[in-house]
Structure formats: structure tokens, C-alpha cells
Write an enzyme that holds these catalytic residues in place. Structure first.
Site, mmCIF file in Angstrom:
data_model
loop_
_atom_site.group_PDB
_atom_site.id
_atom_site.type_symbol
_atom_site.label_atom_id
_atom_site.label_comp_id
_atom_site.label_asym_id
_atom_site.label_seq_id
_atom_site.Cartn_x
_atom_site.Cartn_y
_atom_site.Cartn_z
ATOM 1 N N GLU A 274 -30.331 -1.919 2.440
ATOM 2 C CA GLU A 274 -29.911 -2.631 1.230
ATOM 3 C C GLU A 274 -29.349 -1.669 0.190
ATOM 4 O O GLU A 274 -28.401 -1.995 -0.540
ATOM 5 C CB GLU A 274 -31.077 -3.419 0.642
ATOM 6 C CG GLU A 274 -31.520 -4.594 1.495
ATOM 7 C CD GLU A 274 -30.395 -5.604 1.721
ATOM 8 O OE1 GLU A 274 -29.711 -5.975 0.752
ATOM 9 O OE2 GLU A 274 -30.198 -6.010 2.884
ATOM 10 N N TRP A 277 -25.981 -1.052 1.341
ATOM 11 C CA TRP A 277 -25.118 -2.214 1.069
ATOM 12 C C TRP A 277 -24.480 -2.063 -0.312
ATOM 13 O O TRP A 277 -23.289 -2.331 -0.484
ATOM 14 C CB TRP A 277 -25.949 -3.489 1.158
ATOM 15 C CG TRP A 277 -25.198 -4.759 0.860
ATOM 16 C CD1 TRP A 277 -25.283 -5.513 -0.265
ATOM 17 C CD2 TRP A 277 -24.262 -5.441 1.718
ATOM 18 N NE1 TRP A 277 -24.464 -6.606 -0.177
ATOM 19 C CE2 TRP A 277 -23.827 -6.588 1.030
ATOM 20 C CE3 TRP A 277 -23.756 -5.179 2.992
ATOM 21 C CZ2 TRP A 277 -22.901 -7.479 1.571
ATOM 22 C CZ3 TRP A 277 -22.831 -6.076 3.520
ATOM 23 C CH2 TRP A 277 -22.415 -7.202 2.825
ATOM 24 N N TRP A 305 -8.628 -23.558 -3.033
ATOM 25 C CA TRP A 305 -9.771 -23.635 -3.929
ATOM 26 C C TRP A 305 -9.374 -24.305 -5.239
ATOM 27 O O TRP A 305 -8.243 -24.152 -5.725
ATOM 28 C CB TRP A 305 -10.291 -22.228 -4.259
ATOM 29 C CG TRP A 305 -11.274 -21.688 -3.279
ATOM 30 C CD1 TRP A 305 -12.417 -22.284 -2.841
ATOM 31 C CD2 TRP A 305 -11.214 -20.408 -2.629
ATOM 32 N NE1 TRP A 305 -13.077 -21.468 -1.960
ATOM 33 C CE2 TRP A 305 -12.369 -20.303 -1.811
ATOM 34 C CE3 TRP A 305 -10.326 -19.356 -2.665
ATOM 35 C CZ2 TRP A 305 -12.641 -19.194 -1.042
ATOM 36 C CZ3 TRP A 305 -10.589 -18.243 -1.894
ATOM 37 C CH2 TRP A 305 -11.736 -18.159 -1.088
ATOM 38 N N ASN A 340 -31.746 -12.505 -4.111
ATOM 39 C CA ASN A 340 -30.538 -12.318 -3.313
ATOM 40 C C ASN A 340 -30.252 -13.506 -2.391
ATOM 41 O O ASN A 340 -29.106 -13.940 -2.242
ATOM 42 C CB ASN A 340 -30.643 -11.036 -2.493
ATOM 43 C CG ASN A 340 -29.347 -10.722 -1.767
ATOM 44 O OD1 ASN A 340 -28.316 -10.524 -2.397
ATOM 45 N ND2 ASN A 340 -29.389 -10.698 -0.448
ATOM 46 N N TRP A 358 -13.940 -18.585 -5.929
ATOM 47 C CA TRP A 358 -15.038 -17.618 -6.092
ATOM 48 C C TRP A 358 -14.998 -16.902 -7.432
ATOM 49 O O TRP A 358 -16.030 -16.492 -7.950
ATOM 50 C CB TRP A 358 -15.022 -16.592 -4.951
ATOM 51 C CG TRP A 358 -13.735 -15.833 -4.777
ATOM 52 C CD1 TRP A 358 -12.717 -16.132 -3.922
ATOM 53 C CD2 TRP A 358 -13.315 -14.651 -5.483
ATOM 54 N NE1 TRP A 358 -11.696 -15.225 -4.041
ATOM 55 C CE2 TRP A 358 -12.036 -14.300 -4.994
ATOM 56 C CE3 TRP A 358 -13.894 -13.863 -6.464
ATOM 57 C CZ2 TRP A 358 -11.341 -13.189 -5.460
ATOM 58 C CZ3 TRP A 358 -13.196 -12.751 -6.936
ATOM 59 C CH2 TRP A 358 -11.935 -12.422 -6.435
ATOM 60 N N TRP A 381 -19.532 -12.131 -3.868
ATOM 61 C CA TRP A 381 -18.843 -13.415 -3.983
ATOM 62 C C TRP A 381 -17.780 -13.581 -2.906
ATOM 63 O O TRP A 381 -17.654 -14.649 -2.296
ATOM 64 C CB TRP A 381 -18.234 -13.565 -5.380
ATOM 65 C CG TRP A 381 -19.215 -14.161 -6.335
ATOM 66 C CD1 TRP A 381 -20.007 -13.496 -7.223
ATOM 67 C CD2 TRP A 381 -19.548 -15.544 -6.448
ATOM 68 N NE1 TRP A 381 -20.818 -14.383 -7.882
ATOM 69 C CE2 TRP A 381 -20.553 -15.642 -7.430
ATOM 70 C CE3 TRP A 381 -19.105 -16.700 -5.819
ATOM 71 C CZ2 TRP A 381 -21.118 -16.878 -7.801
ATOM 72 C CZ3 TRP A 381 -19.660 -17.925 -6.177
ATOM 73 C CH2 TRP A 381 -20.661 -17.996 -7.163
#
Length: 471
Positions: A274, A277, A305, A340, A358, A381
Site C-alpha cells: 500500500e 501504491w 460521462w 479506502n 470522474w 478516481w
């Protein structure tokens, strides 16, 4: 002989003493040091929650410096102008700072460095916020990574410098320049009444960050791999808030995680993943800076969108009629952060079930999160929306109801934050109504809304749009 000219230390998102390469190098120089924090346009342009939380971090760090015989000088204005004025006032011969990787900061720092060197002032940037500088991690072909798993493999066994210990004392200049007063900056103005609600949930400063790490290592790390997706418990480190403001350094966390892994702690490797990440997000923002404002995959530019819309407003207010989504949004208003797993569900619902761009969600998170990080926010996102660096196909659409059944089976998380679904709401569920704007006209005695859209219909609409895009 030691250069008697003072050295200006320009602090930004690195508000700590420990694991601080710039500070360690400056302290070793023996020169008088003038720590400075500048409220420039790039810094002031943050969202309400992040700017307010930054003020808390600055205040805490100022107190830390005072305890070792130093000060934090506060100035506002464009960074080049402020630094030029300080150099003229103090006779400083050098300015040092920790490198930043987001596009606005990189552009600013490049211009500042060139201007300072042109006038004969030493300007030096140092590593700090990341384990590895983004340009030093390359694929076998010499390019940058576009997928996380190969990136993890590339850095897993790569050497990471040991964290430098905090200096016990910083040499002071003969005279201190004048400083602004932090309260005059009014960094809390945009938070309004929400600040009082969110404040108790913050762990501000270097000592609090280290205590969080110690707490996590003392127990939760053992269950991290299997329990981290369950938002109803305390299974994560919650260090994202402190990493955002540099109240703890990544090298300190990395080596603590490796020590735990060497001890056989079950969740240690996933915890390190993580951390990487986050590293991967900054790797992407360095190499593909458009990720913050445009589709990372250009072939998504034609996807239909919706822009901002009434359904998105219900999402913002935590009134979608989907309890897991609404609990996530309300957690953010009450605590300043969001679990998360809940972030993924809330983001998927907005971009897929509600077919909303987004960037609408990205901008709202940037406004409301106290652990806002430009790289992680952008990558997260786009990863969920399908336009980003996700190896999975777009038609992976999270179902909030089945996700709640799997990760909140007793509805601990939902009841913690959604008052209308409880016979006797707890303090955090009620705090939501104290945190949100009065103009929303919400009260705990109101009825919980019907869903904006049925989950089946929302999924079908998203899949139809995906199919049309592929033809």
C-alpha cells in the site's frame, strides 16, 4: 571554515524533523538556519479541508522547532518574491527545499531555482516525500511503468536509505526576520462550522504520526491483509493523513514495515504494498501529469460521462439512498477521511451507476479530504472510473449493496454514520448534520431517501455506454 551566511530552509509538505534529508544536510553544514513556510498561490489554492488541516500541521511544526531552539518564519505571497525579500533581509546565501512532484509545484520550483541561481544564490532541492525519485524507477526498456504489479516487483527489493534521526538542535541566525501570524492567514475560513466536527479525528504532528505507526505495528498489522477492507473496524494505519503533510517520512514507515515482515507479521508485506501504491501514484503523476485533469487513457475522451448534475449533488450530500455510499460520504464530512474500500465504492457509484465524470468526484474529494494527496486522488478516481491505469476491464462495476454484505455484514459502518437508519443514532452519525452546510437544510429526524437509481438499471446503463464506446 563554516560559511556564516544563513541558509533558508523552505518547508512545504515535509513538516517534521525525523527522516528529513534536507534538514539533516542543513544541520550538518553548521550554518545558521532559517526555517520558512510560504503561503503562496499554489499552496493557498487547496481545498477547504486540506488547507485547514495544513494550518494545524504548520502550527504543530512551529512548536516542534521552538523546542529545539529554532523558529518557523511564516510569509505569504508568490514564492520568488518572498524568498528574494528574505534573502535581502537576512543575507542568506542559499535556499534549500524538499522536491515536490505535482505539476504546479514542479513548475514553481524550477522557476525559483533558475531565478535564485541567476542572482548567485545557491538553490538546492533534496529528496524526501518518496522512497524513490520517480525518474529513477524504469522498466526493462527504460520507460516508466503503467501497471502497478510490475512497479511493485521493481521496487520491492530495491535499497531504501535509512531514515536520518531528528537533529537535537538547529543553529539560529543572529537575528530572526519578521514572521506573519498564522491566525491572520485564516486557513480555517472555508471550513466554517465543519472544522469543530472534524478536528477531534485528526492526529496532528510528528509525535502523533509516530504514535499511529507504533499502534498499528503493535497489533492491527497482523490482520491487515484480511481485515483492511472492512471499514467497521480499526484495521488500517491511518497514516495517509500524516504522509500528506510530511509529518512522518516514507523511509521510516518502509523500514518499520520490513522489520515487521522479517518478524513474520502476517500483514506486513501488504502494508508495504500500500505504501508502494502511493509511490506508484507519484510515479504516474511525474511521467503523465495530465492524469490530474484529463483521461489517462486518451481513448476515453469520447465516453459520454455527464458533467455535474442533480444526481451528483445527492451523492455529494450523502443522500443517494445507497447506505454504503452515503456512509462513505458522511464519514468524510465527520472525520475528514474515508476508508479506502468505501472510497472505491463511492467513486464507482458516481462514475458508473450515475454516469458522472470522474473529475466531479475528484474535485469534491479535493475539497473535503484532510488526507488529500493530488497523485493518489487522481490515480484512484481514474482507476475506478476505467480511464486510468487499471488492468481490469471497465465492466467491473462495484455493487454497493453486495459490497456492504461482504465488508459490512453487521452494518457497523453504515450505522456509525447514517443516522436515519438507526433507532438511536450515535454521536458520529449525528455529527454529520453539524458538519454540512446549513443551506442543505438537513436534520437527523428526516427520512432516509429512496435510491437515485436502481443498482441493476445503473449497471445496465453503464455497460450499454461501454459497449457503444467499443463499437
Amino acid at each position: 571554515m563554516t560559511d556564516p551566511a544563513p541558509l533558508i530552509l523552505w518547508f512545504r509538505r515535509d513538516l517534521r524533523l525525523d527522516d528529513h534529508p534536507m534538514l539533516a544536510a542543513a544541520a550538518a553544514s553548521g550554518r545558521p538556519l532559517i526555517p520558512v513556510f510560504i503561503l503562496d498561490p499554489e499552496t493557498k489554492g487547496q481545498g477547504a479541508a486540506a488547507l485547514w488541516r495544513l494550518g494545524l500541521a504548520v502550527a504543530s511544526f512551529a512548536g516542534t522547532l521552538e523546542r529545539i531552539g529554532s523558529r518557523l518564519i511564516l510569509r505569504h505571497g508568490p514564492a520568488p518574491d518572498v524568498l528574494n525579500a528574505l534573502i535581502a533581509e537576512t543575507g542568506a546565501g542559499a535556499v534549500h527545499w524538499t522536491r515536490a512532484c505535482d505539476p504546479p509545484s514542479r513548475a514553481r520550483d524550477t522557476a525559483v531555482k533558475a531565478a535564485l541561481r541567476a542572482r548567485g544564490v545557491q538553490a538546492e532541492s533534496h529528496p524526501g516525500p518518496l522512497l524513490h525519485e520517480p525518474w529513477t524507477v524504469e522498466t526493462g526498456e527504460g520507460g516508466h511503468f503503467r501497471v502497478y504489479t510490475p512497479f511493485w516487483r521493481a521496487v520491492r527489493d530495491r535499497a531504501v536509505a535509512l531514515p536520518a534521526e531528528a537533529p537535537p538542535h538547529l543553529a539560529a541566525p543572529a537575528a530572526w526576520p519578521v514572521s506573519d501570524r498564522l491566525e491572520d492567514w485564516r486557513l480555517d475560513a472555508a471550513m466554517n462550522r465543519g472544522a469543530a466536527v472534524v478536528a477531534p479525528h485528526q492526529a496532528v504532528g510528528e509525535a502523533a504520526a509516530r504514535a499511529r505507526l507504533d499502534r498499528f505495528l503493535a497489533g492491527p498489522i497482523d490482520l491487515y491483509r484480511t481485515a483492511r477492507d472492512f471499514p467497521g473496524g480499526e484495521h488500517t494505519s491511518r497514516l495517509s493523513e500524516n504522509l500528506t503533510y510530511g509529518e512522518i517520512g516514507p523511509r521510516r514507515i518502509w523500514h518499520a514495515g520490513w522489520q515487521a515482515m522479517d518478524q513474520g507479521r502476517a500483514g506486513a508485506e501488504h502494508f508495504l504494498k500500500e505504501l508502494v501504491w502511493r509511490e506508484f501514484a507519484w510515479h504516474l503523476i511525474h511521467h503523465t501529469p495530465q492524469i490530474t485533469h484529463a483521461n489517462w487513457r486518451e481513448d476515453w475522451d469520447s465516453f459520454p460521462w455527464r458533467g455535474d448534475n442533480p444526481d451528483a449533488e445527492r451523492w455529494r450530500r450523502g443522500l443517494t439512498g445507497e447506505p454504503f455510499v452515503d456512509a462513505a460520504m458522511r464519514e468524510m464530512y465527520v472525520t475528514g477521511t474515508m476508508h479506502n474500500r468505501a472510497r472505491m465504492i463511492a467513486a464507482s457509484y458516481l462514475t458508473k451507476h450515475l454516469m458522472t465524470h470522474w473529475k466531479v468526484g475528484l474535485d469534491w474529494f479535493a475539497e473535503c479530504l484532510t488526507d488529500w494527496d493530488p497523485a493518489s486522488n487522481a490515480m484512484g478516481w481514474q482507476w475506478v472510473a476505467g480511464s486510468g491505469p487499471d488492468a481490469a476491464p471497465y465492466f467491473r462495476i462495484f455493487n454497493p449493496a453486495t459490497q456492504a454484505e461482504k465488508f459490512d455484514p453487521e452494518q457497523v459502518y453504515i450505522h456509525r454514520f447514517v443516522a436515519e437508519l438507526c433507532q438511536q443514532p450515535g454521536p458520529e452519525a449525528l455529527a454529520y448534520f453539524d458538519a454540512v452546510p446549513r443551506s442543505w437544510g438537513l436534520r437527523a429526524s428526516g427520512h432516509y431517501p429512496e435510491p437515485v437509481v436502481s443498482l441493476a438499471a445503473g449497471r445496465d446503463r453503464a455497460l450499454a455506454a461501454y459497449s457503444a464506446r467499443k463499437t
